[in-house]
Design an enzyme around this catalytic site. Sequence first.
Site, PDB file in Angstrom:
ATOM      1  NE  ARG A 104     136.087  10.744   1.096  1.00  8.32           N
ATOM      2  CZ  ARG A 104     134.872  10.283   0.848  1.00  8.32           C
ATOM      3  NH1 ARG A 104     134.482   9.154   1.432  1.00  8.32           N
ATOM      4  NH2 ARG A 104     134.052  10.922   0.036  1.00  8.32           N
ATOM      5  NE  ARG A 142     156.784   4.827  27.076  1.00 10.21           N
ATOM      6  CZ  ARG A 142     155.531   5.078  26.731  1.00 10.21           C
ATOM      7  NH1 ARG A 142     154.715   4.073  26.410  1.00 10.21           N
ATOM      8  NH2 ARG A 142     155.080   6.322  26.674  1.00 10.21           N
ATOM      9  CG  HIS A 175     140.157  42.952 -11.422  1.00 10.21           C
ATOM     10  ND1 HIS A 175     140.829  43.257 -10.264  1.00 10.21           N
ATOM     11  CD2 HIS A 175     140.872  43.503 -12.442  1.00 10.21           C
ATOM     12  CE1 HIS A 175     141.900  43.977 -10.551  1.00 10.21           C
ATOM     13  NE2 HIS A 175     141.948  44.136 -11.871  1.00 10.21           N
ATOM     14  CB  SER A 194     122.237  17.643  -3.975  1.00  9.38           C
ATOM     15  OG  SER A 194     121.433  18.057  -2.890  1.00  9.38           O
ATOM     16  CB  SER A 195     121.129  14.035   0.227  1.00  3.07           C
ATOM     17  OG  SER A 195     121.155  15.243   0.972  1.00  3.07           O
ATOM     18  CE  LYS A 221     123.893  22.273  -6.581  1.00  2.00           C
ATOM     19  NZ  LYS A 221     124.101  22.338  -5.136  1.00  2.00           N
ATOM     20  CG  ASN A 268     127.164  19.911  -6.270  1.00  2.00           C
ATOM     21  OD1 ASN A 268     126.541  20.832  -6.784  1.00  2.00           O
ATOM     22  ND2 ASN A 268     126.653  19.147  -5.322  1.00  2.00           N
ATOM     23  CB  VAL A 277     156.306  17.489  13.218  1.00  2.00           C
ATOM     24  CG1 VAL A 277     155.814  18.186  11.962  1.00  2.00           C
ATOM     25  CG2 VAL A 277     156.056  18.351  14.454  1.00  2.00           C
TER      26      VAL A 277
END
Length: 431
Positions: free
Chosen positions: A4, A67, A141, A262-263, A268, A270, A308
Amino acid sequence: MIERYTLPEMGDLWTDDYKFKTWLRVEIAVCEAQAELGYIPREAVEEIKAKAKFDPKRILEIEAEVRHDVIAFLTNVNEYVGDAGRYIHLGMTSSDMLDTALSLQLVDSLQVIMIHVESLIQAIRYRAQEHRDTVMIGRSHGIHAEPITFGFKLAGWLAEMLRHRERLTHLQDAIAVGKISGAVGTYANIDPKIEALACQNLGLRPDTASTQVISRDIHADFMNALALLGASIERFAVEIRNLQRTDVLEVEEFFSKKQKGSSAMPHKRNPIRSERLTGMARLLRGNAMAALENVALWHERDISHSSVERVAFPDSCILTHFMLVETTELIKNLLVYPENMARNMNVYGGVVFSQGVLLALVDKGLVREEAYAIVQSCAHQAWNTDDGNFRGLIEADERVTAHLSKAEIDLCFSPERHLRNLDQVYQRLGI
Protein backbone atom coordinates in the site's frame (compact mmCIF):
# COMPACT_ATOMS: atom_id res chain seq x y z
CA MET A 1 6.88 -2.34 3.87
CA ILE A 2 3.37 -3.27 2.82
CA GLU A 3 2.49 -2.77 -0.85
CA ARG A 4 0.00 0.00 0.00
CA TYR A 5 2.83 2.40 0.80
CA THR A 6 5.50 1.05 -1.56
CA LEU A 7 6.11 2.91 -4.81
CA PRO A 8 8.13 1.00 -7.45
CA GLU A 9 10.88 3.61 -7.78
CA MET A 10 12.05 2.93 -4.22
CA GLY A 11 10.54 -0.51 -3.67
CA ASP A 12 12.63 -1.96 -6.49
CA LEU A 13 15.81 -1.01 -4.62
CA TRP A 14 14.84 -3.19 -1.66
CA THR A 15 13.83 -6.43 -3.35
CA ASP A 16 15.83 -9.61 -2.77
CA ASP A 17 16.85 -9.53 -6.41
CA TYR A 18 18.32 -6.04 -6.12
CA LYS A 19 20.03 -6.94 -2.84
CA PHE A 20 21.71 -9.96 -4.42
CA LYS A 21 22.80 -7.82 -7.37
CA THR A 22 24.59 -5.48 -4.97
CA TRP A 23 26.18 -8.45 -3.23
CA LEU A 24 27.50 -9.67 -6.55
CA ARG A 25 28.75 -6.19 -7.45
CA VAL A 26 30.82 -6.14 -4.26
CA GLU A 27 32.23 -9.64 -4.75
CA ILE A 28 33.22 -8.90 -8.35
CA ALA A 29 34.74 -5.53 -7.38
CA VAL A 30 36.93 -7.32 -4.82
CA CYS A 31 37.92 -9.96 -7.38
CA GLU A 32 38.92 -7.24 -9.83
CA ALA A 33 41.01 -5.53 -7.16
CA GLN A 34 42.64 -8.86 -6.28
CA ALA A 35 43.55 -9.40 -9.93
CA GLU A 36 44.83 -5.85 -10.40
CA LEU A 37 47.22 -6.37 -7.48
CA GLY A 38 48.27 -9.81 -8.76
CA TYR A 39 46.65 -11.95 -6.06
CA ILE A 40 44.43 -13.93 -8.43
CA PRO A 41 44.60 -14.60 -12.20
CA ARG A 42 42.98 -12.04 -14.49
CA GLU A 43 41.46 -14.86 -16.54
CA ALA A 44 39.65 -16.13 -13.47
CA VAL A 45 38.05 -12.74 -12.94
CA GLU A 46 36.88 -12.60 -16.54
CA GLU A 47 35.39 -16.06 -16.16
CA ILE A 48 33.67 -15.03 -12.93
CA LYS A 49 32.22 -11.92 -14.58
CA ALA A 50 31.01 -13.92 -17.56
CA LYS A 51 29.39 -16.74 -15.60
CA ALA A 52 28.33 -15.26 -12.25
CA LYS A 53 24.56 -15.46 -11.71
CA PHE A 54 22.17 -16.21 -8.90
CA ASP A 55 18.71 -17.60 -8.42
CA PRO A 56 16.84 -16.12 -5.42
CA LYS A 57 14.72 -19.25 -5.02
CA ARG A 58 17.79 -21.48 -5.05
CA ILE A 59 19.50 -19.24 -2.49
CA LEU A 60 16.56 -19.68 -0.14
CA GLU A 61 16.70 -23.47 -0.63
CA ILE A 62 20.36 -23.55 0.32
CA GLU A 63 19.85 -21.16 3.23
CA ALA A 64 17.18 -23.48 4.64
CA GLU A 65 19.93 -26.09 4.99
CA VAL A 66 23.01 -24.07 5.94
CA ARG A 67 21.18 -21.37 7.97
CA HIS A 68 23.50 -18.65 6.60
CA ASP A 69 22.37 -16.28 3.88
CA VAL A 70 25.84 -15.27 2.64
CA ILE A 71 27.06 -18.88 2.38
CA ALA A 72 23.84 -19.74 0.55
CA PHE A 73 24.43 -16.88 -1.90
CA LEU A 74 28.08 -17.80 -2.52
CA THR A 75 27.17 -21.46 -2.97
CA ASN A 76 24.57 -20.59 -5.56
CA VAL A 77 26.92 -18.24 -7.45
CA ASN A 78 29.59 -20.93 -7.51
CA GLU A 79 27.08 -23.34 -9.04
CA TYR A 80 27.17 -21.09 -12.10
CA VAL A 81 30.86 -20.09 -12.03
CA GLY A 82 32.52 -23.44 -11.44
CA ASP A 83 36.22 -23.79 -10.63
CA ALA A 84 37.00 -20.06 -10.83
CA GLY A 85 34.57 -19.58 -7.98
CA ARG A 86 37.30 -20.46 -5.52
CA TYR A 87 38.60 -16.90 -5.92
CA ILE A 88 35.29 -15.32 -4.89
CA HIS A 89 35.16 -14.00 -1.30
CA LEU A 90 38.87 -14.71 -0.87
CA GLY A 91 40.10 -13.38 2.48
CA MET A 92 36.72 -11.75 3.18
CA THR A 93 34.18 -12.10 5.95
CA SER A 94 30.44 -11.90 5.44
CA SER A 95 30.17 -8.35 6.74
CA ASP A 96 32.70 -7.15 4.20
CA MET A 97 30.18 -7.92 1.53
CA LEU A 98 27.00 -7.22 3.51
CA ASP A 99 27.96 -3.81 4.87
CA THR A 100 29.50 -2.61 1.62
CA ALA A 101 26.45 -3.75 -0.36
CA LEU A 102 24.13 -2.13 2.18
CA SER A 103 25.96 1.15 1.63
CA LEU A 104 25.30 0.82 -2.10
CA GLN A 105 21.59 0.35 -1.43
CA LEU A 106 21.51 3.34 0.91
CA VAL A 107 23.36 5.52 -1.61
CA ASP A 108 20.91 4.51 -4.35
CA SER A 109 17.95 5.12 -2.06
CA LEU A 110 19.23 8.51 -1.02
CA GLN A 111 19.56 9.55 -4.66
CA VAL A 112 15.86 8.82 -5.16
CA ILE A 113 14.98 10.65 -1.95
CA MET A 114 16.99 13.71 -3.03
CA ILE A 115 15.08 13.90 -6.32
CA HIS A 116 11.78 14.02 -4.47
CA VAL A 117 13.05 16.43 -1.83
CA GLU A 118 13.76 18.79 -4.72
CA SER A 119 10.26 18.25 -6.12
CA LEU A 120 8.72 19.10 -2.76
CA ILE A 121 10.91 22.20 -2.46
CA GLN A 122 9.72 23.43 -5.82
CA ALA A 123 6.07 22.71 -5.01
CA ILE A 124 6.27 24.69 -1.77
CA ARG A 125 8.14 27.53 -3.46
CA TYR A 126 5.49 27.82 -6.19
CA ARG A 127 2.58 27.94 -3.73
CA ALA A 128 4.49 30.43 -1.53
CA GLN A 129 4.92 32.72 -4.54
CA GLU A 130 1.24 32.29 -5.39
CA HIS A 131 0.13 33.29 -1.87
CA ARG A 132 2.84 35.71 -0.77
CA ASP A 133 0.15 38.40 -0.36
CA THR A 134 -2.75 36.20 0.80
CA VAL A 135 -3.44 37.64 4.25
CA MET A 136 -4.45 35.31 7.08
CA ILE A 137 -4.28 35.23 10.84
CA GLY A 138 -1.18 33.98 12.57
CA ARG A 139 -1.79 31.86 15.64
CA SER A 140 0.15 31.13 18.82
CA HIS A 141 -1.01 28.59 21.38
CA GLY A 142 -3.78 27.87 18.85
CA ILE A 143 -5.19 31.36 19.53
CA HIS A 144 -5.44 34.24 17.07
CA ALA A 145 -2.31 36.38 17.26
CA GLU A 146 -1.51 38.85 14.42
CA PRO A 147 -1.83 38.90 10.61
CA ILE A 148 0.62 37.01 8.40
CA THR A 149 0.27 35.70 4.87
CA PHE A 150 -0.17 32.13 3.73
CA GLY A 151 2.92 32.65 1.59
CA PHE A 152 4.88 33.53 4.72
CA LYS A 153 3.71 30.33 6.41
CA LEU A 154 4.88 28.37 3.36
CA ALA A 155 8.17 30.28 3.40
CA GLY A 156 8.89 28.68 6.77
CA TRP A 157 8.22 25.26 5.28
CA LEU A 158 10.49 26.05 2.36
CA ALA A 159 13.34 27.13 4.62
CA GLU A 160 12.97 23.89 6.57
CA MET A 161 13.09 21.76 3.42
CA LEU A 162 16.18 23.62 2.21
CA ARG A 163 17.89 22.66 5.46
CA HIS A 164 16.91 19.04 4.87
CA ARG A 165 18.40 19.20 1.39
CA GLU A 166 21.65 20.43 2.92
CA ARG A 167 21.66 17.66 5.53
CA LEU A 168 20.93 14.95 2.98
CA THR A 169 23.61 16.27 0.63
CA HIS A 170 26.11 15.80 3.44
CA LEU A 171 24.65 12.38 4.13
CA GLN A 172 25.26 11.27 0.55
CA ASP A 173 28.96 11.35 1.33
CA ALA A 174 28.69 10.17 4.93
CA ILE A 175 26.85 6.95 4.05
CA ALA A 176 29.05 6.05 1.05
CA VAL A 177 31.38 3.84 3.10
CA GLY A 178 32.69 0.37 2.28
CA LYS A 179 34.61 -2.21 4.26
CA ILE A 180 36.83 -5.08 3.01
CA SER A 181 39.03 -5.64 6.04
CA GLY A 182 38.39 -9.21 7.13
CA ALA A 183 37.03 -11.02 10.14
CA VAL A 184 37.72 -8.37 12.81
CA GLY A 185 38.89 -5.51 10.60
CA THR A 186 42.63 -6.13 10.91
CA TYR A 187 43.31 -7.02 7.23
CA ALA A 188 44.96 -10.23 8.46
CA ASN A 189 43.98 -12.14 5.32
CA ILE A 190 43.47 -9.38 2.78
CA ASP A 191 45.59 -6.46 1.57
CA PRO A 192 44.21 -3.02 2.52
CA LYS A 193 44.95 -1.97 -1.05
CA ILE A 194 42.23 -4.37 -2.20
CA GLU A 195 39.72 -2.55 -0.04
CA ALA A 196 40.84 0.81 -1.43
CA LEU A 197 40.57 -0.34 -5.06
CA ALA A 198 37.28 -2.15 -4.62
CA CYS A 199 35.67 0.78 -2.80
CA GLN A 200 36.93 3.22 -5.40
CA ASN A 201 35.40 1.14 -8.18
CA LEU A 202 32.09 1.00 -6.28
CA GLY A 203 32.00 4.76 -5.67
CA LEU A 204 32.60 4.36 -1.94
CA ARG A 205 35.40 5.25 0.43
CA PRO A 206 36.96 2.76 2.89
CA ASP A 207 35.82 2.97 6.48
CA THR A 208 38.49 4.67 8.58
CA ALA A 209 38.65 1.98 11.26
CA SER A 210 36.15 -0.82 10.84
CA THR A 211 35.79 -3.78 13.15
CA GLN A 212 34.03 -6.78 11.65
CA VAL A 213 31.36 -4.26 10.66
CA ILE A 214 31.11 -0.62 9.69
CA SER A 215 30.31 1.22 12.92
CA ARG A 216 26.58 1.78 13.23
CA ASP A 217 26.78 5.45 14.16
CA ILE A 218 26.98 6.03 10.39
CA HIS A 219 23.72 4.16 9.84
CA ALA A 220 22.07 5.86 12.80
CA ASP A 221 22.98 9.20 11.23
CA PHE A 222 21.17 8.11 8.06
CA MET A 223 18.06 6.94 9.89
CA ASN A 224 17.87 10.02 12.09
CA ALA A 225 18.08 12.26 9.03
CA LEU A 226 15.08 10.45 7.55
CA ALA A 227 13.21 10.72 10.86
CA LEU A 228 13.93 14.44 11.04
CA LEU A 229 12.67 14.88 7.48
CA GLY A 230 9.57 12.95 8.46
CA ALA A 231 9.09 15.21 11.48
CA SER A 232 9.05 18.26 9.21
CA ILE A 233 6.54 16.63 6.89
CA GLU A 234 4.46 15.87 9.97
CA ARG A 235 4.62 19.53 10.97
CA PHE A 236 3.27 20.55 7.57
CA ALA A 237 0.58 17.87 7.73
CA VAL A 238 -0.57 18.82 11.23
CA GLU A 239 -0.85 22.46 10.14
CA ILE A 240 -2.98 21.48 7.15
CA ARG A 241 -5.17 19.33 9.39
CA ASN A 242 -5.72 22.24 11.77
CA LEU A 243 -6.44 24.71 8.99
CA GLN A 244 -8.94 22.27 7.44
CA ARG A 245 -11.07 22.00 10.60
CA THR A 246 -14.70 22.87 9.88
CA ASP A 247 -14.62 25.91 12.16
CA VAL A 248 -11.46 27.21 10.41
CA LEU A 249 -11.52 25.91 6.79
CA GLU A 250 -8.75 28.12 5.46
CA VAL A 251 -7.21 25.32 3.41
CA GLU A 252 -8.43 21.88 2.39
CA GLU A 253 -6.98 18.77 0.87
CA PHE A 254 -8.11 18.25 -2.71
CA PHE A 255 -11.21 16.05 -2.81
CA SER A 256 -11.78 14.25 -6.11
CA LYS A 257 -15.21 13.98 -7.75
CA LYS A 258 -15.84 10.34 -6.80
CA GLN A 259 -13.98 10.37 -3.48
CA LYS A 260 -15.93 9.53 -0.31
CA GLY A 261 -15.01 10.70 3.18
CA SER A 262 -17.14 8.51 5.43
CA SER A 263 -19.12 5.31 5.15
CA ALA A 264 -21.76 6.83 7.45
CA MET A 265 -21.72 10.61 6.84
CA PRO A 266 -21.92 11.71 3.19
CA HIS A 267 -20.90 15.28 3.99
CA LYS A 268 -17.42 14.39 5.29
CA ARG A 269 -14.25 15.65 3.52
CA ASN A 270 -11.47 14.45 5.79
CA PRO A 271 -7.74 15.37 5.72
CA ILE A 272 -6.76 11.73 5.18
CA ARG A 273 -3.45 12.39 3.46
CA SER A 274 -2.23 14.66 6.24
CA GLU A 275 -3.34 12.18 8.87
CA ARG A 276 -1.57 9.36 7.04
CA LEU A 277 1.64 11.39 6.88
CA THR A 278 1.42 12.11 10.60
CA GLY A 279 1.26 8.39 11.36
CA MET A 280 4.12 7.54 9.01
CA ALA A 281 6.39 10.04 10.72
CA ARG A 282 5.93 8.02 13.91
CA LEU A 283 7.24 4.93 12.17
CA LEU A 284 10.33 6.79 10.97
CA ARG A 285 11.06 7.96 14.51
CA GLY A 286 10.64 4.44 15.86
CA ASN A 287 13.08 3.08 13.28
CA ALA A 288 15.53 5.86 14.08
CA MET A 289 15.45 4.87 17.75
CA ALA A 290 16.16 1.26 16.78
CA ALA A 291 19.11 2.45 14.69
CA LEU A 292 20.50 4.31 17.70
CA GLU A 293 20.23 1.13 19.76
CA ASN A 294 22.15 -0.74 17.04
CA VAL A 295 25.26 1.36 17.67
CA ALA A 296 26.24 -0.55 20.81
CA LEU A 297 27.34 -4.00 19.59
CA TRP A 298 29.38 -6.51 21.58
CA HIS A 299 33.14 -6.25 21.09
CA GLU A 300 34.07 -6.24 17.37
CA ARG A 301 30.61 -7.31 16.31
CA ASP A 302 27.46 -9.25 17.06
CA ILE A 303 24.36 -9.62 14.88
CA SER A 304 21.77 -7.98 17.10
CA HIS A 305 21.64 -5.14 14.55
CA SER A 306 21.02 -7.42 11.58
CA SER A 307 17.39 -8.37 12.17
CA VAL A 308 16.53 -4.74 12.93
CA GLU A 309 18.12 -3.47 9.73
CA ARG A 310 16.42 -6.03 7.50
CA VAL A 311 13.15 -4.33 8.45
CA ALA A 312 14.07 -0.76 9.38
CA PHE A 313 16.19 0.27 6.40
CA PRO A 314 13.83 -0.77 3.61
CA ASP A 315 10.79 0.40 5.56
CA SER A 316 12.25 3.82 6.31
CA CYS A 317 13.52 4.41 2.79
CA ILE A 318 10.23 3.28 1.24
CA LEU A 319 8.19 5.33 3.73
CA THR A 320 10.29 8.46 3.24
CA HIS A 321 9.90 8.19 -0.52
CA PHE A 322 6.15 7.67 -0.23
CA MET A 323 5.82 10.62 2.18
CA LEU A 324 7.72 12.94 -0.13
CA VAL A 325 5.61 11.99 -3.15
CA GLU A 326 2.41 12.27 -1.11
CA THR A 327 3.34 15.63 0.41
CA THR A 328 4.32 17.08 -2.96
CA GLU A 329 0.94 16.14 -4.44
CA LEU A 330 -0.81 17.44 -1.33
CA ILE A 331 0.89 20.85 -1.59
CA LYS A 332 0.41 21.12 -5.35
CA ASN A 333 -3.34 20.44 -5.13
CA LEU A 334 -4.06 22.12 -1.80
CA LEU A 335 -7.25 24.16 -1.90
CA VAL A 336 -6.76 27.62 -0.37
CA TYR A 337 -9.68 29.80 0.74
CA PRO A 338 -8.59 33.47 1.08
CA GLU A 339 -12.14 34.60 1.84
CA ASN A 340 -12.25 32.33 4.90
CA MET A 341 -8.85 33.60 5.96
CA ALA A 342 -10.16 37.17 5.79
CA ARG A 343 -13.30 36.24 7.72
CA ASN A 344 -11.37 34.53 10.50
CA MET A 345 -8.89 37.37 10.78
CA ASN A 346 -11.61 39.97 11.30
CA VAL A 347 -13.68 38.00 13.78
CA TYR A 348 -14.75 40.02 16.87
CA GLY A 349 -14.08 43.26 15.04
CA GLY A 350 -10.38 42.87 14.33
CA VAL A 351 -9.31 42.11 17.89
CA VAL A 352 -6.02 40.77 16.46
CA PHE A 353 -4.92 44.36 15.81
CA SER A 354 -4.71 45.11 19.52
CA GLN A 355 -0.93 45.53 19.58
CA GLY A 356 -1.11 48.20 16.91
CA VAL A 357 -3.47 50.24 19.05
CA LEU A 358 -1.31 49.63 22.13
CA LEU A 359 1.87 50.86 20.43
CA ALA A 360 0.12 53.86 18.92
CA LEU A 361 -1.09 54.95 22.36
CA VAL A 362 2.38 54.45 23.87
CA ASP A 363 3.83 56.49 21.02
CA LYS A 364 1.45 59.29 22.00
CA GLY A 365 2.97 59.35 25.47
CA LEU A 366 0.75 57.03 27.52
CA VAL A 367 2.45 54.81 30.07
CA ARG A 368 2.53 51.28 28.65
CA GLU A 369 0.61 49.77 31.59
CA GLU A 370 -2.17 52.34 31.17
CA ALA A 371 -2.37 51.85 27.41
CA TYR A 372 -2.36 48.07 27.84
CA ALA A 373 -5.26 48.22 30.30
CA ILE A 374 -7.34 50.37 27.93
CA VAL A 375 -6.78 48.11 24.93
CA GLN A 376 -7.20 44.90 26.91
CA SER A 377 -10.53 46.00 28.35
CA CYS A 378 -11.89 46.65 24.85
CA ALA A 379 -10.42 43.41 23.50
CA HIS A 380 -11.83 41.23 26.27
CA GLN A 381 -15.23 42.85 25.96
CA ALA A 382 -15.30 41.94 22.25
CA TRP A 383 -13.64 38.53 22.59
CA ASN A 384 -15.81 35.45 22.05
CA THR A 385 -18.98 37.52 21.80
CA ASP A 386 -21.28 37.04 18.84
CA ASP A 387 -21.59 40.76 18.17
CA GLY A 388 -18.17 41.60 19.58
CA ASN A 389 -16.64 44.59 17.82
CA PHE A 390 -13.20 45.51 19.07
CA ARG A 391 -12.73 48.27 16.54
CA GLY A 392 -16.09 49.79 17.39
CA LEU A 393 -15.17 49.78 21.07
CA ILE A 394 -11.80 51.41 20.37
CA GLU A 395 -13.39 54.11 18.21
CA ALA A 396 -15.98 54.82 20.94
CA ASP A 397 -13.48 54.91 23.82
CA GLU A 398 -12.68 58.50 24.79
CA ARG A 399 -9.42 57.34 26.41
CA VAL A 400 -8.33 56.31 22.91
CA THR A 401 -9.86 59.06 20.78
CA ALA A 402 -8.31 61.67 23.06
CA HIS A 403 -4.95 60.60 21.65
CA LEU A 404 -5.60 58.98 18.24
CA SER A 405 -7.33 60.44 15.20
CA LYS A 406 -9.58 58.37 12.95
CA ALA A 407 -6.76 58.10 10.38
CA GLU A 408 -4.36 56.89 13.06
CA ILE A 409 -6.87 54.29 14.23
CA ASP A 410 -7.39 53.19 10.61
CA LEU A 411 -3.64 52.62 10.37
CA CYS A 412 -3.70 50.46 13.52
CA PHE A 413 -6.21 48.15 11.82
CA SER A 414 -4.33 47.90 8.52
CA PRO A 415 -2.98 44.38 7.76
CA GLU A 416 -0.34 45.92 5.49
CA ARG A 417 1.64 47.31 8.41
CA HIS A 418 2.16 43.72 9.61
CA LEU A 419 3.44 42.61 6.22
CA ARG A 420 5.72 45.47 5.23
CA ASN A 421 8.96 43.62 6.04
CA LEU A 422 8.05 40.19 4.64
CA ASP A 423 9.81 40.91 1.36
CA GLN A 424 13.10 40.48 3.22
CA VAL A 425 12.13 36.90 4.08
CA TYR A 426 10.90 36.22 0.57
CA GLN A 427 14.14 37.55 -0.92
CA ARG A 428 16.22 35.22 1.25
CA LEU A 429 14.31 32.24 -0.13
CA GLY A 430 13.94 33.35 -3.73
CA ILE A 431 10.15 33.61 -3.46
